[in-house]
Scaffold this active site. Structure first.
Site, short mmCIF file in Angstrom:
data_model
loop_
_atom_site.label_atom_id
_atom_site.label_comp_id
_atom_site.label_asym_id
_atom_site.label_seq_id
_atom_site.Cartn_x
_atom_site.Cartn_y
_atom_site.Cartn_z
N GLU A 1 -10.69 3.60 3.71
CA GLU A 1 -9.80 4.45 2.91
C GLU A 1 -10.14 4.26 1.45
O GLU A 1 -10.11 3.13 0.95
CB GLU A 1 -8.32 4.14 3.19
CG GLU A 1 -7.90 4.65 4.55
CD GLU A 1 -6.40 4.64 4.82
OE1 GLU A 1 -5.94 5.48 5.62
OE2 GLU A 1 -5.69 3.80 4.24
N HIS B 1 -3.96 13.81 0.99
CA HIS B 1 -4.17 12.90 2.14
C HIS B 1 -2.98 12.99 3.11
O HIS B 1 -3.17 13.14 4.32
CB HIS B 1 -4.36 11.47 1.65
CG HIS B 1 -4.41 10.46 2.76
ND1 HIS B 1 -5.46 10.40 3.66
CD2 HIS B 1 -3.54 9.47 3.13
CE1 HIS B 1 -5.23 9.42 4.52
NE2 HIS B 1 -4.08 8.84 4.23
N ASP C 1 0.86 -1.19 0.00
CA ASP C 1 0.00 0.00 0.00
C ASP C 1 0.89 1.23 0.00
O ASP C 1 1.75 1.38 0.87
CB ASP C 1 -0.91 -0.01 1.24
CG ASP C 1 -2.02 1.02 1.13
OD1 ASP C 1 -2.33 1.46 0.00
OD2 ASP C 1 -2.59 1.38 2.17
N THR D 1 -4.80 6.39 0.25
CA THR D 1 -6.06 7.14 0.25
C THR D 1 -6.02 8.28 -0.75
O THR D 1 -5.05 9.03 -0.79
CB THR D 1 -6.32 7.71 1.66
OG1 THR D 1 -6.19 6.64 2.58
CG2 THR D 1 -7.68 8.34 1.76
CA CA Z 1 -4.05 2.96 2.94
#
Ligand code: CA
Length: 418
Positions: free
Chosen positions: A201, A135, A128, A351
Site C-alpha cells: 500500500e 482508494h 493507519d 493508501t
Molecule cells: Ca493501509
C-alpha cells in the site's frame, strides 16, 4: 516570485538529488567504525550532527550535549518546534558556501554509500488512516456496493485503525511472505498457508513530536506544531488473510507482519513551500474537524516493482495532495476523545490513490481485485506481488527548481518461512 532563497552549498549536490540544501532531513546512521548517531542528508553525503556539536558548530542551549550521539531521534523530536526551526537554520548555515565548517569536512561529512541507515526513531503507537477518497471508493466498489462505495461515516471522520509498531522496519529490510488463514473463493471452510494475494500500500506517514496528557486533545490549530516530519510508508497487506479476518473489527494479521518506512524524516518546515489546497469537503465537517489554511502537500509518489531477474517497472504514480482528510484533521480526530499521544507515534495516511488507473496505490486496485494484469517491462505481468519481487516507494516535492525528496522505502518479498 520564487519561494526559496538562493543558497549554494559547499557540498556538491547532484542535480535532481532528493537531498538539496532546502530539504535537510534527519536520520540515524552508523559507519563500520562508529556507533549509531544522528545525521542530516545532503546530496550524496550525511552531515554528522554529533561531530558538528562536538566542534561547537551547533550552539543552541536547548540541545543538550550528546543529544545527537543517539540511536534515535526521539529526544530531539520532543523539543519545541522553535528549537527544531533554529537547529534547521543553523544546519542550513553550516552547509552554505563560505562557512568555516567546510574546513572540517573530513570530520563532519560521511558518504551515504559507506553508511548504514537505521530506524530513525522509536515508534510508539502506530495508527493507519484510510483518508484517500479514491482508494476508499475503489475498495468499496470492489467489495461492497458500486452504487454506495463509501460507508456512511467516511465523509464525517477520518477512519483509522490501531496498527502494530513492533513490525515497522526500515528501507532495505526483506520480509517473508506471511502465512495465515484464508477462505478460498467458493469454499465454506478456511485453509492455512502462505498468503497468495500479497500486496503493498502506497502511503506516507507523519511522526508526532509532542507528548500530551491523557484527557487532552490537540485541535486542528495546534496540530501543526505537534507534527515533526514525514516519511514514505509501505503498509504491506496480505489480501486473502485480510479479507477473511477483518469482519467486524478491521485489519489484524493481514497487516501486522510488516510495514516499511524510509530512513530520512523530512521536516514539516522543509515541506511548507509545497502546501496546496485540499479537496472540498462536502458535506461540511463537524466543528472540531474544521481547519484554517492549507494542509495538503504536493508530493509526487511512485511505486516500482523489480522482479528477481529484470529491471524495475514503475507501476503507479500518485500524489499526496489527493488526500481527502489532512494531517491536522487526523491528529485532531485521534485525540478528540482524550487519547494521549507520545513523541514517536506514527500515523500513516492510508493508501494514496488518485483518480486515474495508473495512480492507484495498491495491486488490489491496479489489478482490480485480480481481474486484470499489470504489465511489467520484462514481459512479465502481475496481479499481486510474487516471491523475490522488490517493491520500492519513492517520493519528492519539486517547485521553482528546488527538490525536497524522501529517498525510498523498499523491500523484497522472500518466500514464506517453513
Ligand atoms: Ca493501509
Amino acid at each position: 516570485m520564487t519561494t526559496f532563497k538562493s543558497l549554494k552549498s559547499w557540498v556538491s549536490i547532484p542535480t535532481n538529488s532528493d537531498f538539496s540544501i532546502h530539504n535537510l532531513p534527519y536520520g540515524v546512521f552508523s559507519t563500520s567504525n562508529g556507533s549509531k548517531r544522528v545525521g542530516v542528508a545532503i546530496g550524496t553525503e550525511i552531515l554528522d550532527l554529533n561531530e558538528c556539536q562536538k566542534l561547537g558548530l551547533l550552539n543552541i542551549s536547548e540541545l543538550k550535549k550528546g543529544i545527537f550521539d543517539n540511536d534515535k531521534l526521539n529526544n530531539f523530536m520532543a523539543l519545541a518546534p522553535t528549537v527544531w526551526s533554529r537547529t534547521r537554520s543553523i544546519i542550513q548555515e553550516i552547509l552554505t558556501a563560505g562557512h568555516e565548517a567546510e574546513n572540517h569536512r573530513d570530520k563532519i561529512l560521511v558518504p551515504q554509500s559507506s553508511a548504514q541507515m537505521h530506524m530513525p526513531f522509536e515508534v510508539g503507537d502506530y495508527t493507519d488512516f484510510y483518508s484517500s477518497i479514491e482508494h476508499a471508493t475503489n475498495v468499496g466498489k470492489m467489495f461492497r456496493d458500486p452504487e454506495n462505495a463509501l460507508l456512511p461515516n467516511w465523509k464525517h471522520l477520518p477512519v483509522g485503525y490501531h496498527g502494530r509498531s513492533s513490525s515497522i522496519i526500515i528501507d532495505g529490510t526483506p520480509i517473508h511472505r506471511p502465512k495465515g488463514q484464508q477462505l478460498p473463493k467458493g469454499e465454506s471452510q478456511p485453509i492455512f498457508g502462505p498468503c497468495r494475494l500479497m500486496d503493498f500500500e502506497l502511503e506516507m506517514a507523519f511522526v508526532v513530536g509532542k507528548n500530551t496528557e491523557i484527557g487532552e486533545s490537540i485541535s486542528t490549530k495546534q496540530a501543526e506544531d505537534a507534527i515533526f516530519g514525514m516519511v514514505l510508508f509501505n503498509d504491506w497487506s496480505a489480501r486473502d488473510i485480510q479479507k477473511w479476518e477483518y469482519v467486524p473489527l478491521g485489519p489484524f494479521l493481514g497487516k501486522s507482519f510488516a510495514s516499511t518506512l524510509s530512513p530520512w524524516v523530512v521536516t514539516m518546515e522543509a515541506l511548507k513551500p509545497f502546501k496546496v489546497k485540499g479537496p472540498k469537503q462536502e458535506p461540511s465537517v463537524l466543528e472540531y474537524l474544521k481547519y484554517e489554511g492549507d494542509h495538503n502537500y504536493d508530493i509526487n509518489l511512485l511505486v516500482g516493482i523489480q522482479p528477481k531477474d529484470g529491471e524495475e517497472s514503475i507501476i503507479c504514480q500518485s500524489n499526496y495532495k489527493y488526500m481527502y482528510w489532512n494531517m491536522v484533521q487526523q491528529l485532531a480526530h485521534h485525540t478528540i476523545n482524550g487519547c494521549n499521544v507520545r513523541t514517536g507515534d506514527l500515523m500513516a495516511s492510508g493508501t494514496i490513490s488518485g483518480k486515474t488507473e495508473d495512480s492507484f496505490g495498491s495491486m488490489l486496485e491496479l489489478s482490480w481485485a485480480g481481474s486484470k494484469e499489470v504489465q511489467l517491462k520484462n514481459n512479465e505481468t502481475r496481479k499481486f506481488i510474487k516471491d523475490y519481487d522488490t517493491v520500492t516507494i519513492r517520493g519528492f516535492a519539486e517547485k521553482d527548481g528546488v527538490r525536497v525528496g524522501f529517498g525510498q522505502a523498499s523491500g523484497q518479498v522472500l518466500p514464506a518461512k517453513d
